[in-house]
Design an enzyme around this catalytic site. Sequence first.
Site, PDB file in Angstrom:
ATOM      1  N   CYS A 167      46.947  16.141 -61.251  1.00 36.90           N
ATOM      2  CA  CYS A 167      47.839  15.367 -60.497  1.00 36.90           C
ATOM      3  C   CYS A 167      47.015  15.407 -59.041  1.00 36.90           C
ATOM      4  O   CYS A 167      46.309  16.421 -58.941  1.00 36.90           O
ATOM      5  CB  CYS A 167      49.090  15.815 -60.146  1.00 36.90           C
ATOM      6  SG  CYS A 167      49.965  15.561 -61.770  1.00 36.90           S
ATOM      7  N   ASP A 185      55.183  20.388 -68.791  1.00 35.33           N
ATOM      8  CA  ASP A 185      55.061  21.641 -68.042  1.00 35.33           C
ATOM      9  C   ASP A 185      55.492  21.713 -66.712  1.00 35.33           C
ATOM     10  O   ASP A 185      56.213  22.678 -66.122  1.00 35.33           O
ATOM     11  CB  ASP A 185      53.649  22.232 -68.183  1.00 35.33           C
ATOM     12  CG  ASP A 185      52.791  21.376 -67.533  1.00 35.33           C
ATOM     13  OD1 ASP A 185      52.714  20.117 -67.490  1.00 35.33           O
ATOM     14  OD2 ASP A 185      51.976  22.025 -66.832  1.00 35.33           O
TER      15      ASP A 185
END
Length: 551
Positions: free
Chosen positions: A2, A96
Amino acid sequence: MCGIHAAISADADCHKPSPGLEQRLRNRGPDHLGVVEVPLRQDGESSLCLTLTSTVLSLRGGHLAKQPLRDAESGSVLCWNGEAWKLGGKPVEGNDGEAVLSLLTAASGELGDEDSVLHALRSIEGPFAFIFLDKSAKRLFYGRDRLGRRSLLLKRGDEFLLSSVAEAPAKGWAEVEADGCYTIQLGEASSPMDLMPTRHDWDQNKSLVSSIGAFNATVPAAVTPPLTGQSPSVEHLRGHLTESLRPRVLNVPTPPMAETSDARVAVLFSGGLDCTVLARIASDIMPSGQAIDLINVAFENPRIASQNTKLSTAELCELCPDRVTGRRSFAELSAVCPDRPWRFVTAPQVNVPYEETRAHRAELIDLMYPHNTEMDLSIACALYFAARGQGMGQVDSRPDAEPYSTTARVLLSGLGADELFGGYVRHATAFTRSGYPGLVDELKLDVGRLGKRNLGRDDRVMAHWGREVRFPYLDEDLVRWAIELPAWEKCDFDNQGAGCDFDPEKRVLRLLADRLGIRSVAAEKKRAIQFGARTAKMESGRVKGTTLILA
């Protein structure tokens, strides 16, 4: 993978990333972009505003987890860039990022307990960078994992900025050190200038290397017995690599526009020892019909071209050391694992002409900043174009090849093997000069500075293409085992001949390669990527690697 960004500004108008920086964040996370604005008002004083931005490359769980992640009850917000393989020693199921947010909000509680949040952060195993707002306590946490496997940059001025990558021009940014977690009390400042981060060690035991394990500095009293294929460390290494690779190559979602059998995982593939062992073990783990791409990059170097004027760019690239080694190792993998659909990708766009290298130079300099030397650029250039993954694809050693762009969003890198197992020339030099005491000092130095040297740079240049690089040799359990192992069970400088066909550098890994059936790979010499792909010294043979690019 990300892109994450935080801006703390001094007025009620929250500040988002500039259009250019937003695009670089989108390049890292093409699946989603989200923004959360949090006014931090103070009675009778000027107010601060916090803007949190995240882009998402979705690789975990059965759904797209849109970021920034926000806890509805507490209002706390998480920007998460990384992979949490374990929390508190237990494997993570599902997404996660969502699991980490749940862990942190439970730890903060109603009272905003700083120590509890820090304890929770210390329980995360895996590569990550993060920004977490504990809303009730008006406290911001940020940092990188113990080894610094994900990028996070800091810039201070009229605003307090954190970002995975810098805007252009990339000046004034510094890399957040991977030496701990940082906190800021947002309720105690009226201006970004007043914000004073506090560092908290990842582990308070100062004897641990990279806050992971105690380095074994034992020196043998006599000549050590030679390492062999039956030495316990060889089988232990195989077990640790298998366990490290398992979460990194399994359950990777089918990439967009890809078929079920298309590549989800690719290997940054020079054909050398470290990456080929990863490819070989990954083949044992992954579903049998799933392709694995082997991305091999080569460059037109004008200095070498001027000495070989009768050769075309393609012919020059075929003579690059990494291309020669890559083809040989590709053929060996195809013979040892004939049922695996291997694809040898000569990347990118067949090969890289010098003009194309020059065209991307400014972008590369911005992406790798604050790393700023000619050596940084030559290494970053090879990684950048390899991660793009465009070129010619050759399947199963057949001579024909066709234009191809890898579908893989996960890249495997062999980085870390040299530092852990003694693969650099300086390790042999240290042993020659000072024996095992000198070798131990050199190995400990290398492992201890992994987080400060190049991992942030590598993350920035490769994530630019919407792919995530994973480092199986830098799994915490593997690193801990390797640094607690006596030096002579990793490399074998006491027995340079001793009837062994393999060099003493990284001999434990060479013996493992031999046991895995890739014998010619086991005998490969170490070669730096910038020389194997020929990105070093493109304009002049006299330029030094330490020469600064930006004054």
